[in-house]
Design an enzyme around this catalytic site. Structure first.
Site, PDB file in Angstrom:
ATOM      1  N   GLN A  30       0.897  -1.427  -0.088  1.00  0.00           N
ATOM      2  CA  GLN A  30       0.279   0.106  -0.247  1.00  0.00           C
ATOM      3  C   GLN A  30       0.749   1.732  -0.298  1.00  0.00           C
ATOM      4  OE1 GLN A  30      -1.911  -1.384   3.323  1.00  0.00           O
ATOM      5  NE2 GLN A  30      -0.719  -1.849   5.016  1.00  0.00           N
ATOM      6  N   ASP A  85      -0.562   0.426  13.616  1.00  0.00           N
ATOM      7  CA  ASP A  85       0.455   1.706  14.058  1.00  0.00           C
ATOM      8  C   ASP A  85      -0.073   1.482  16.288  1.00  0.00           C
ATOM      9  OD1 ASP A  85      -2.462   2.489  15.544  1.00  0.00           O
ATOM     10  OD2 ASP A  85      -3.356   2.211  13.646  1.00  0.00           O
ATOM     11  N   GLU A 104       0.385  -7.835  11.490  1.00  0.00           N
ATOM     12  CA  GLU A 104       0.296  -7.326  11.113  1.00  0.00           C
ATOM     13  C   GLU A 104       1.315  -7.452   9.530  1.00  0.00           C
ATOM     14  OE1 GLU A 104      -0.529  -3.686  10.177  1.00  0.00           O
ATOM     15  OE2 GLU A 104       0.470  -3.648   8.786  1.00  0.00           O
ATOM     16  N   GLY A 137      -3.068 -12.103   8.131  1.00  0.00           N
ATOM     17  CA  GLY A 137      -3.287 -12.218   9.200  1.00  0.00           C
ATOM     18  C   GLY A 137      -4.892 -13.593   9.031  1.00  0.00           C
ATOM     19  N   ASP A 154      -8.589  -4.611  13.589  1.00  0.00           N
ATOM     20  CA  ASP A 154      -8.477  -3.781  13.127  1.00  0.00           C
ATOM     21  C   ASP A 154      -7.650  -3.338  11.574  1.00  0.00           C
ATOM     22  OD1 ASP A 154      -7.843  -1.079  13.949  1.00  0.00           O
ATOM     23  OD2 ASP A 154      -6.230  -1.147  14.764  1.00  0.00           O
ATOM     24  N   SER A 155      -8.423  -4.014  10.745  1.00  0.00           N
ATOM     25  CA  SER A 155      -8.006  -3.927   9.416  1.00  0.00           C
ATOM     26  C   SER A 155      -7.682  -2.345   8.891  1.00  0.00           C
ATOM     27  CB  SER A 155      -8.828  -5.096   9.233  1.00  0.00           C
ATOM     28  OG  SER A 155      -9.702  -4.616   7.898  1.00  0.00           O
ATOM     29  N   THR A 156      -7.841  -2.324   7.490  1.00  0.00           N
ATOM     30  CA  THR A 156      -7.798  -1.815   6.476  1.00  0.00           C
ATOM     31  C   THR A 156      -8.717  -2.085   6.154  1.00  0.00           C
ATOM     32  OG1 THR A 156      -6.740  -2.782   4.955  1.00  0.00           O
ATOM     33  CG2 THR A 156      -6.193  -1.221   5.586  1.00  0.00           C
ATOM     34  N   ASP A 157      -9.810  -0.779   5.048  1.00  0.00           N
ATOM     35  CA  ASP A 157     -11.441  -1.338   4.638  1.00  0.00           C
ATOM     36  C   ASP A 157     -11.131  -2.529   3.248  1.00  0.00           C
ATOM     37  OD1 ASP A 157     -13.295   0.499   5.869  1.00  0.00           O
ATOM     38  OD2 ASP A 157     -11.913   1.925   5.051  1.00  0.00           O
TER      39      ASP A 157
END
Ligand code: SAM
Length: 286
Positions: A30, A85, A104, A137, A154-157
């Site tokens: 990304q 983060d 991650e 993951g 706690d992921s991205t969209d």
């Protein structure tokens, strides 16, 4: 003057002034941007989408950590998927957990956040209970055999590397890693804009777990009103922990958003979200 423009939802955009660009670069997963804004502090964006800001990260990270952890009541082993983060990791470590495995996919996110967004993770990455794994993951839950009390996603969209983390087979594999009282909680977007995401997750979780549902938290930089966090379990009902107030009082945390009252209230969702929960999903769209 340079502005960061987020185009996450069709026909609507959000702009944040870049007062100082700290990092901009691309990994194999990304595009990463970290910049400073006078109102929001430091901001992390991945592929042009806001992930977290120093000003409002506490709302999201506290609710994704403390609702499942206090609802479970005695979690010792926690798995975090994503969360590069470190903000969620920091909240989880406020509980008397024995071990937190964090998987991650993008090591650069962790390195850059440790360097430039230290206020969000504090000393969490140096905590001896933290086991950081740089990997996917999805694969970790599919191929591993370690069990957990709580799994937090706690992921991205659901675009790019985060997409499979919203699919049925992933939730099934997570169930196999959780014991009878184990709980999974995942970020599930802003339903005002991302309707399909909520309906699809609701159907998947309902068909796999005995208990499931959503709770809400309004995060100012996730534009569109309530963000919903999805949760599910075989045997724990997060909504109705009898001694929740005692658990929260005993730990004595000083938090900015989460309280026992907020925990109970967060499950009361407005009509437009409730109706998405029961809507049959035919295609993912926004
Ligand atoms: N709070 C944020 C939000 O809801 O917008 C999410 C923040 S966190 C930085 C998202 C992290 O998930 C990213 O660092 C990304 O690299 C990671 N990620 C995406 N797909 C993943 C996967 N399949 N396995 C592990 N981590 C993943």
């Amino acid at each position: 003057m340079t502005w960061f423009q987020e185009h996450l939802h069709d026909g609507v955009s959000q702009s944040i002034r870049i007062d100082r660009l700290i990092f901009e670069g691309e990994t194999k997963f990304q595009k990463i941007q970290i910049f400073e804004n006078a109102t929001l502090g430091r901001v992390l964006a991945l592929d042009g989408i806001i992930q977290t800001t120093e000003a409002d990260e506490f709302m999201y990270h506290e609710m994704l950590a403390h609702v499942p952890l206090f609802g479970h009541g005695s979690a010792e082993r926690v798995l975090i998927i994503g969360g590069g983060d470190g903000g969620l990791l920091e909240e989880v470590l406020k509980h008397p957990v024995r071990k937190v495995v964090m998987v991650e996919i993008d090591g650069m996110v962790v390195d850059l956040c440790r360097q430039h967004l230290r206020s969000i993770s504090g000393a969490a990455f140096d905590d001896p209970r933290t086991n950081l794994i740089i990997g996917d993951g999805l694969e970790f839950v599919a191929k591993g055999n370690e069990n957990f009390d709580v799994i937090l996603v706690d992921s991205t969209d659901p675009d790019g590397p985060g997409k499979p983390l919203f699919e049925r087979s992933f939730y099934e594999n997570c169930k196999a890693r959780l014991g009878d009282w184990g709980v999974i909680a995942t970020q599930n977007g802003v339903p005002f804009f991302q309707h399909a995401e909520l309906s699809e997750t609701a159907g998947n979780l309902r068909s796999i777990y005995e208990y499931s549902g959503f709770y809400g938290v309004p995060v100012p930089t996730y534009a569109g009103g309530f963000m919903t966090l999805a949760w599910a379990s075989r045997g724990t009902d997060l909504k109705s922990a009898d001694d929740l107030e005692v658990r929260v009082r005993n730990l004595g945390l000083k938090l900015g958003y989460y309280t026992a009252d907020i925990h109970r209230a967060a499950f009361a969702l407005p009509g437009y979200i409730k109706s998405l929960e029961s809507k049959k999903q035919t295609s993912r769209g926004r």
